[in-house]
Design a protein around this motif. Structure first.
Motif, PDB file in Angstrom:
ATOM      1  N   LEU A 358      43.431  38.582  28.850  1.00 48.96           N
ATOM      2  CA  LEU A 358      42.631  38.591  27.621  1.00 48.96           C
ATOM      3  C   LEU A 358      41.519  37.544  27.675  1.00 48.96           C
ATOM      4  O   LEU A 358      40.377  37.816  27.271  1.00 48.96           O
ATOM      5  CB  LEU A 358      43.533  38.344  26.412  1.00 48.96           C
ATOM      6  CG  LEU A 358      44.546  39.456  26.088  1.00 48.96           C
ATOM      7  CD1 LEU A 358      45.430  39.045  24.916  1.00 48.96           C
ATOM      8  CD2 LEU A 358      43.832  40.768  25.781  1.00 48.96           C
ATOM      9  N   ILE A 359      41.835  36.357  28.170  1.00 47.37           N
ATOM     10  CA  ILE A 359      40.816  35.308  28.295  1.00 47.37           C
ATOM     11  C   ILE A 359      39.693  35.746  29.223  1.00 47.37           C
ATOM     12  O   ILE A 359      38.504  35.559  28.934  1.00 47.37           O
ATOM     13  CB  ILE A 359      41.452  33.995  28.804  1.00 47.37           C
ATOM     14  CG1 ILE A 359      42.373  33.398  27.735  1.00 47.37           C
ATOM     15  CG2 ILE A 359      40.379  32.987  29.194  1.00 47.37           C
ATOM     16  CD1 ILE A 359      43.190  32.217  28.231  1.00 47.37           C
ATOM     17  N   THR A 360      40.076  36.342  30.354  1.00 43.64           N
ATOM     18  CA  THR A 360      39.072  36.796  31.326  1.00 43.64           C
ATOM     19  C   THR A 360      38.198  37.903  30.754  1.00 43.64           C
ATOM     20  O   THR A 360      36.968  37.896  30.921  1.00 43.64           O
ATOM     21  CB  THR A 360      39.768  37.288  32.612  1.00 43.64           C
ATOM     22  OG1 THR A 360      40.598  36.249  33.139  1.00 43.64           O
ATOM     23  CG2 THR A 360      38.738  37.680  33.658  1.00 43.64           C
ATOM     24  N   ILE A 361      38.812  38.858  30.063  1.00 44.35           N
ATOM     25  CA  ILE A 361      38.066  39.992  29.506  1.00 44.35           C
ATOM     26  C   ILE A 361      37.111  39.540  28.405  1.00 44.35           C
ATOM     27  O   ILE A 361      35.916  39.878  28.417  1.00 44.35           O
ATOM     28  CB  ILE A 361      39.031  41.063  28.973  1.00 44.35           C
ATOM     29  CG1 ILE A 361      39.779  41.730  30.131  1.00 44.35           C
ATOM     30  CG2 ILE A 361      38.264  42.122  28.168  1.00 44.35           C
ATOM     31  CD1 ILE A 361      40.835  42.712  29.685  1.00 44.35           C
ATOM     32  N   GLY A 365      34.653  37.045  32.225  1.00 44.74           N
ATOM     33  CA  GLY A 365      34.909  36.390  33.507  1.00 44.74           C
ATOM     34  C   GLY A 365      34.457  34.946  33.585  1.00 44.74           C
ATOM     35  O   GLY A 365      34.747  34.257  34.576  1.00 44.74           O
ATOM     36  N   ILE A 366      33.750  34.462  32.563  1.00 47.81           N
ATOM     37  CA  ILE A 366      33.238  33.087  32.603  1.00 47.81           C
ATOM     38  C   ILE A 366      34.378  32.073  32.636  1.00 47.81           C
ATOM     39  O   ILE A 366      34.270  31.012  33.243  1.00 47.81           O
ATOM     40  CB  ILE A 366      32.322  32.831  31.387  1.00 47.81           C
ATOM     41  CG1 ILE A 366      31.084  33.729  31.478  1.00 47.81           C
ATOM     42  CG2 ILE A 366      31.913  31.362  31.308  1.00 47.81           C
ATOM     43  CD1 ILE A 366      30.171  33.639  30.276  1.00 47.81           C
ATOM     44  N   ALA A 367      35.483  32.392  31.966  1.00 46.68           N
ATOM     45  CA  ALA A 367      36.605  31.452  31.883  1.00 46.68           C
ATOM     46  C   ALA A 367      37.576  31.567  33.050  1.00 46.68           C
ATOM     47  O   ALA A 367      38.680  31.010  32.989  1.00 46.68           O
ATOM     48  CB  ALA A 367      37.358  31.665  30.569  1.00 46.68           C
ATOM     49  N   THR A 368      37.196  32.245  34.124  1.00 48.32           N
ATOM     50  CA  THR A 368      38.081  32.385  35.281  1.00 48.32           C
ATOM     51  C   THR A 368      38.571  31.040  35.832  1.00 48.32           C
ATOM     52  O   THR A 368      39.757  30.906  36.171  1.00 48.32           O
ATOM     53  CB  THR A 368      37.379  33.194  36.391  1.00 48.32           C
ATOM     54  OG1 THR A 368      37.046  34.495  35.893  1.00 48.32           O
ATOM     55  CG2 THR A 368      38.284  33.342  37.607  1.00 48.32           C
ATOM     56  N   PRO A 369      37.719  30.011  35.939  1.00 50.28           N
ATOM     57  CA  PRO A 369      38.229  28.704  36.396  1.00 50.28           C
ATOM     58  C   PRO A 369      39.332  28.145  35.493  1.00 50.28           C
ATOM     59  O   PRO A 369      40.292  27.544  35.982  1.00 50.28           O
ATOM     60  CB  PRO A 369      36.983  27.813  36.366  1.00 50.28           C
ATOM     61  CG  PRO A 369      35.837  28.750  36.543  1.00 50.28           C
ATOM     62  CD  PRO A 369      36.242  29.990  35.802  1.00 50.28           C
ATOM     63  N   PHE A 370      39.206  28.353  34.183  1.00 53.48           N
ATOM     64  CA  PHE A 370      40.248  27.883  33.268  1.00 53.48           C
ATOM     65  C   PHE A 370      41.553  28.654  33.495  1.00 53.48           C
ATOM     66  O   PHE A 370      42.648  28.086  33.406  1.00 53.48           O
ATOM     67  CB  PHE A 370      39.791  28.054  31.815  1.00 53.48           C
ATOM     68  CG  PHE A 370      38.644  27.160  31.435  1.00 53.48           C
ATOM     69  CD1 PHE A 370      38.885  25.887  30.942  1.00 53.48           C
ATOM     70  CD2 PHE A 370      37.336  27.580  31.575  1.00 53.48           C
ATOM     71  CE1 PHE A 370      37.828  25.052  30.584  1.00 53.48           C
ATOM     72  CE2 PHE A 370      36.273  26.762  31.226  1.00 53.48           C
ATOM     73  CZ  PHE A 370      36.515  25.494  30.731  1.00 53.48           C
TER      74      PHE A 370
END
Length: 418
Positions: A358-361, A365-370
């Motif tokens: 859900l975070i990635t979607i 994709g901006i939060a992929t490092p997190f």
């Protein structure tokens, strides 16, 4: 829990003394039941291999009060999503500006941060690899791929399709073992803890032979043998790993991994049938006269139930496969085998997986490092070494190794060293 695995070959001590080798007649005949524990020498050029029977289910030895196991040695991770995001953002910009030639330095910066945030027994790991070393491997990889392309271009036009297929699969048989071998050897040899380095003593030629035969058997068995191939590669890599004077073994069986996969395939198939039976098949005579909102509810509920089933089965399968690999990994120190443990529940992993998706979607994709950082923060503390394993007794025995050839292919093929 510290266990003595029966009929195993103890490793050589740092003083050069060794214990007797068990009778080879006790070794199992089938590849699935054979474990090769490599005895390390002081150099990486000379490695002897003993074939011994795999350990049976470990028994709990009597432990006196003075020998009570201390608290488990656990990993911990201290990475922060914000700092890792900045590193990845800078890497992305520089790779974009240099047409991806900055990739080796970006890879080194990423690994350096992740390793330095991983802690074991109150000490952090260190990654000593450099962008220059990875760049040299990167150039070798490009040259290797260009050579394959030139061979294809200069093939006779009439035979290009047929020979191209053989060239493709021939390169695959070479590239995957090369990627696995190169990634493991470089990554571990450039990793240290308290100045003590990891090492890998496997031979590329032997790994290629194992992979070639495994792929061949998998083709003839319509993919069924693939589980045995995965276990064989895992066993070979694990048993050739060193951490100073500590060695490793893998006791898993291909049959067990295959049954895990088969079980969850059956769960997915039967669950899909059950959802269809409960909600209905959607045949025209059953729902054509229903109002539009009822049709929307019908299709939406069926869709989300199938998605939920797929995610649940995938997470359950992932957890059990991970547990399989961890439970069958053993560590040899001080004449004893020590078990690696994993404290991971399906509920915890399900919540982590769903929230990560859900975070990635929702962040495109901006939060992929997190997501990467929160995953490592979740997994690391759940791994531990049981029993009387003593990190203070580790002694440096490994030599330096700087050839990063295969590291880049490992990224492209998504080779996971976990």
């Amino acid at each position: 829990m510290t266990t003595n695995l029966p009929e195993e070959t103890p490793l050589e001590s740092t003083t050069g003394e060794s214990t007797p080798v068990p009778n080879e007649s006790t070794a199992a005949e089938t590849p699935e039941n054979v474990i090769n524990l490599s005895k390390p020498s002081q150099t990486t050029e000379s490695i002897s291999t003993e074939t011994v029977a795999p350990p049976s289910e470990p028994t709990k030895p009597a432990v006196t009060a003075a020998e009570q196991p201390r608290e488990y040695w656990k990993l911990s991770f201290h990475g922060e999503g914000t700092k890792f995001f900045v590193i990845q953002l800078v890497n992305f910009i520089l790779r974009l500006l240099t047409f991806n030639f900055y990739y080796p330095w970006a890879k080194a910066a990423k690994l350096r941060y992740l390793y330095e945030q991983t802690e074991f027994a109150n000490s952090r790991f260190t990654f000593h690899g450099t962008g220059k070393e990875i760049f040299i491997g990167y150039i070798k990889l490009i040259g290797f791929l260009l050579l394959g392309g030139l061979i294809f271009v200069f093939m006779p036009l009439g035979l290009r399709f047929t020979l191209g297929i053989f060239l493709f699969y021939g390169l695959l048989v070479i590239i995957y073992p090369l990627a696995l071998h190169g990634t493991v050897k470089y990554r571990f040899s450039r990793t240290s803890w308290r100045g003590i380095f990891f090492g890998y003593h496997g031979q590329l030629s032997e790994l290629i032979g194992r992979f070639f035969l495994g792929v061949l058997f998998s083709i003839f068995t319509l993919g069924i043998y693939f589980s045995w191939l995965q276990v064989d590669l895992r066993r070979y890599v694990t048993e050739n790993l060193r951490f100073g004077n500590v060695e490793f073994a893998f006791t898993g069986r291909g049959t067990d991994l295959f049954l895990i996969k088969l079980k969850y395939f059956a769960f997915l198939f039967l669950g899909s049938l059950a959802i269809g039976a409960v909600i209905g098949t959607g045949e025209a005579e059953e729902w054509i006269f229903l109002p539009d909102y009822a049709k929307i509810v019908y299709f939406t509920s069926r869709y989300f139930l199938l998605i939920f089933l797929f995610v649940l089965v995938t997470v359950m399968r992932q957890r059990e496969v991970f547990q399989f690999y961890v439970d069958n990994t053993k560590i040899w120190q001080n004449g004893q085998w020590h078990e690696v443990t994993l404290d991971l529940t399906i509920v915890d992993l399900f919540i982590l997986s769903v929230t990560n998706v859900l975070i990635t979607i929702f962040t495109l994709g901006i939060a992929t490092p997190f997501v990467e950082i929160r995953t490592l923060n979740f997994i690391m503390p759940r791994l531990a070494i049981e029993g009387t394993f003593d990190p203070n007794l580790l002694v440096q025995t490994e030599s330096d190794y700087r050839d990063a050839t295969g590291e880049d292919i490992g990224d492209w093929l998504d080779i996971d060293l976990a």
